[in-house]
Write a protein that holds these residues in place. Structure first.
Motif, PDB file in Angstrom:
ATOM      1  N   LEU A  86       0.832  -1.194   0.000  1.00 12.96           N
ATOM      2  CA  LEU A  86       0.000   0.000   0.000  1.00 12.96           C
ATOM      3  C   LEU A  86       0.876   1.256   0.000  1.00 12.96           C
ATOM      4  O   LEU A  86       0.620   2.210  -0.745  1.00 12.96           O
ATOM      5  N   LEU A  87       1.929   1.254   0.817  1.00 10.94           N
ATOM      6  CA  LEU A  87       2.840   2.396   0.856  1.00 10.94           C
ATOM      7  C   LEU A  87       3.598   2.564  -0.461  1.00 10.94           C
ATOM      8  O   LEU A  87       3.825   3.694  -0.913  1.00 10.94           O
ATOM      9  N   ILE A  88       3.985   1.469  -1.096  1.00 13.02           N
ATOM     10  CA  ILE A  88       4.644   1.552  -2.400  1.00 13.02           C
ATOM     11  C   ILE A  88       3.679   2.147  -3.431  1.00 13.02           C
ATOM     12  O   ILE A  88       4.044   3.014  -4.225  1.00 13.02           O
ATOM     13  N   PHE A  89       2.427   1.689  -3.404  1.00 12.73           N
ATOM     14  CA  PHE A  89       1.423   2.224  -4.323  1.00 12.73           C
ATOM     15  C   PHE A  89       1.220   3.717  -4.076  1.00 12.73           C
ATOM     16  O   PHE A  89       1.230   4.522  -5.019  1.00 12.73           O
ATOM     17  N   LEU A  90       1.027   4.115  -2.824  1.00  9.92           N
ATOM     18  CA  LEU A  90       0.820   5.526  -2.495  1.00  9.92           C
ATOM     19  C   LEU A  90       2.043   6.366  -2.858  1.00  9.92           C
ATOM     20  O   LEU A  90       1.907   7.470  -3.391  1.00  9.92           O
ATOM     21  N   GLY A  91       3.227   5.837  -2.565  1.00  4.54           N
ATOM     22  CA  GLY A  91       4.455   6.555  -2.918  1.00  4.54           C
ATOM     23  C   GLY A  91       4.547   6.796  -4.410  1.00  4.54           C
ATOM     24  O   GLY A  91       4.865   7.902  -4.861  1.00  4.54           O
ATOM     25  N   SER A  92       4.228   5.775  -5.197  1.00  4.77           N
ATOM     26  CA  SER A  92       4.260   5.911  -6.652  1.00  4.77           C
ATOM     27  C   SER A  92       3.203   6.900  -7.131  1.00  4.77           C
ATOM     28  O   SER A  92       3.450   7.706  -8.036  1.00  4.77           O
ATOM     29  N   PHE A  93       2.034   6.857  -6.513  1.00  4.30           N
ATOM     30  CA  PHE A  93       0.958   7.793  -6.852  1.00  4.30           C
ATOM     31  C   PHE A  93       1.392   9.228  -6.577  1.00  4.30           C
ATOM     32  O   PHE A  93       1.220  10.121  -7.419  1.00  4.30           O
ATOM     33  N   PHE A  94       1.984   9.481  -5.408  1.00  2.79           N
ATOM     34  CA  PHE A  94       2.421  10.834  -5.057  1.00  2.79           C
ATOM     35  C   PHE A  94       3.559  11.311  -5.955  1.00  2.79           C
ATOM     36  O   PHE A  94       3.602  12.475  -6.341  1.00  2.79           O
ATOM     37  N   VAL A  95       4.478  10.418  -6.302  1.00  2.71           N
ATOM     38  CA  VAL A  95       5.570  10.800  -7.200  1.00  2.71           C
ATOM     39  C   VAL A  95       5.009  11.151  -8.577  1.00  2.71           C
ATOM     40  O   VAL A  95       5.415  12.148  -9.188  1.00  2.71           O
ATOM     41  N   LEU A  96       4.062  10.364  -9.058  1.00  3.73           N
ATOM     42  CA  LEU A  96       3.434  10.649 -10.348  1.00  3.73           C
ATOM     43  C   LEU A  96       2.729  12.002 -10.319  1.00  3.73           C
ATOM     44  O   LEU A  96       2.866  12.809 -11.248  1.00  3.73           O
ATOM     45  N   LEU A  97       1.981  12.276  -9.249  1.00  2.00           N
ATOM     46  CA  LEU A  97       1.326  13.590  -9.118  1.00  2.00           C
ATOM     47  C   LEU A  97       2.361  14.716  -9.039  1.00  2.00           C
ATOM     48  O   LEU A  97       2.149  15.802  -9.578  1.00  2.00           O
ATOM     49  N   GLY A  98       3.466  14.459  -8.366  1.00  2.00           N
ATOM     50  CA  GLY A  98       4.539  15.449  -8.294  1.00  2.00           C
ATOM     51  C   GLY A  98       5.115  15.748  -9.661  1.00  2.00           C
ATOM     52  O   GLY A  98       5.425  16.899  -9.976  1.00  2.00           O
ATOM     53  N   LEU A  99       5.242  14.726 -10.499  1.00  2.00           N
ATOM     54  CA  LEU A  99       5.705  14.929 -11.872  1.00  2.00           C
ATOM     55  C   LEU A  99       4.723  15.801 -12.654  1.00  2.00           C
ATOM     56  O   LEU A  99       5.121  16.694 -13.392  1.00  2.00           O
ATOM     57  N   VAL A 100       3.438  15.542 -12.462  1.00  2.56           N
ATOM     58  CA  VAL A 100       2.420  16.365 -13.104  1.00  2.56           C
ATOM     59  C   VAL A 100       2.517  17.797 -12.593  1.00  2.56           C
ATOM     60  O   VAL A 100       2.357  18.760 -13.348  1.00  2.56           O
ATOM     61  N   GLY A 101       2.824  17.945 -11.312  1.00  4.60           N
ATOM     62  CA  GLY A 101       2.939  19.263 -10.698  1.00  4.60           C
ATOM     63  C   GLY A 101       4.071  20.106 -11.254  1.00  4.60           C
ATOM     64  O   GLY A 101       4.059  21.330 -11.113  1.00  4.60           O
ATOM     65  N   ILE A 102       5.047  19.484 -11.879  1.00  2.00           N
ATOM     66  CA  ILE A 102       6.124  20.249 -12.510  1.00  2.00           C
ATOM     67  C   ILE A 102       5.559  21.068 -13.663  1.00  2.00           C
ATOM     68  O   ILE A 102       5.984  22.190 -13.914  1.00  2.00           O
ATOM     69  N   VAL A 103       4.548  20.527 -14.331  1.00  2.00           N
ATOM     70  CA  VAL A 103       3.961  21.175 -15.502  1.00  2.00           C
ATOM     71  C   VAL A 103       2.704  21.975 -15.158  1.00  2.00           C
ATOM     72  O   VAL A 103       2.477  23.046 -15.694  1.00  2.00           O
ATOM     73  N   VAL A 104       1.879  21.447 -14.260  1.00  2.00           N
ATOM     74  CA  VAL A 104       0.610  22.089 -13.896  1.00  2.00           C
ATOM     75  C   VAL A 104       0.826  22.923 -12.637  1.00  2.00           C
ATOM     76  O   VAL A 104       1.129  22.378 -11.578  1.00  2.00           O
ATOM     77  N   PRO A 105       0.647  24.242 -12.737  1.00  2.00           N
ATOM     78  CA  PRO A 105       1.023  25.118 -11.633  1.00  2.00           C
ATOM     79  C   PRO A 105       0.235  24.955 -10.336  1.00  2.00           C
ATOM     80  O   PRO A 105       0.744  25.269  -9.286  1.00  2.00           O
TER      81      PRO A 105
END
Length: 128
Positions: free
Chosen positions: A8-27
């Motif tokens: 569950l923590l690996i899944f959540l960590g991957s989810f947050f990292v993916l959202l963080g990547l999106v956050g580089i582009v979306v202000p």
């Protein structure tokens, strides 16, 4: 049960990292807090993923700088705030018809601006 928590923590960590990547582009999506959440989840579930994240070329710098208490370079703050207001301003003035939504968005963007500006500024090292 412990194994389920790990996955569950690996899944959540991957989810947050993916959202963080999106956050580089979306202000309006905060990059650094999401990457920190991802690092937190990885640190408690997979040492291999945690070290991978810290050692990635672009993402690792966000986390290492924050962990070391260095802050954000002032130039980066200005760019982030300018992009935030330009993209949000376009939405506020040209795309959103409802006044209460415009006011709400101005409030959210103002808070994000305050938050970014209140983070410690990283001082650039001068080379002699």
């Amino acid at each position: 049960m412990k194994e389920l928590l790990k996955y569950l923590l690996i899944f959540l960590g991957s989810f947050f990292v993916l959202l963080g990547l999106v956050g580089i582009v979306v202000p309006l999506i905060p990059t650094t807090p999401l990457l920190l959440l991802g690092a937190f989840c990885y640190a408690r579930s997979s040492e291999k993923l945690y070290h991978w994240l810290l050692n990635t070329k672009w993402l690792g710098e966000y986390i290492r700088s924050f962990q070391a208490g260095h802050g954000i370079p002032t130039r980066t703050k200005f760019i982030a705030i300018a992009v935030l207001w330009l993209t949000s301003g376009y939405s506020i003035f040209f795309l959103i018809p409802l006044l209460w939504v415009k006011v709400l968005l101005i409030g959210v963007v103002s808070y994000i601006t305050y938050f970014i500006w209140s983070i410690k500024s990283k001082v650039a090292k001068k080379e002699n």
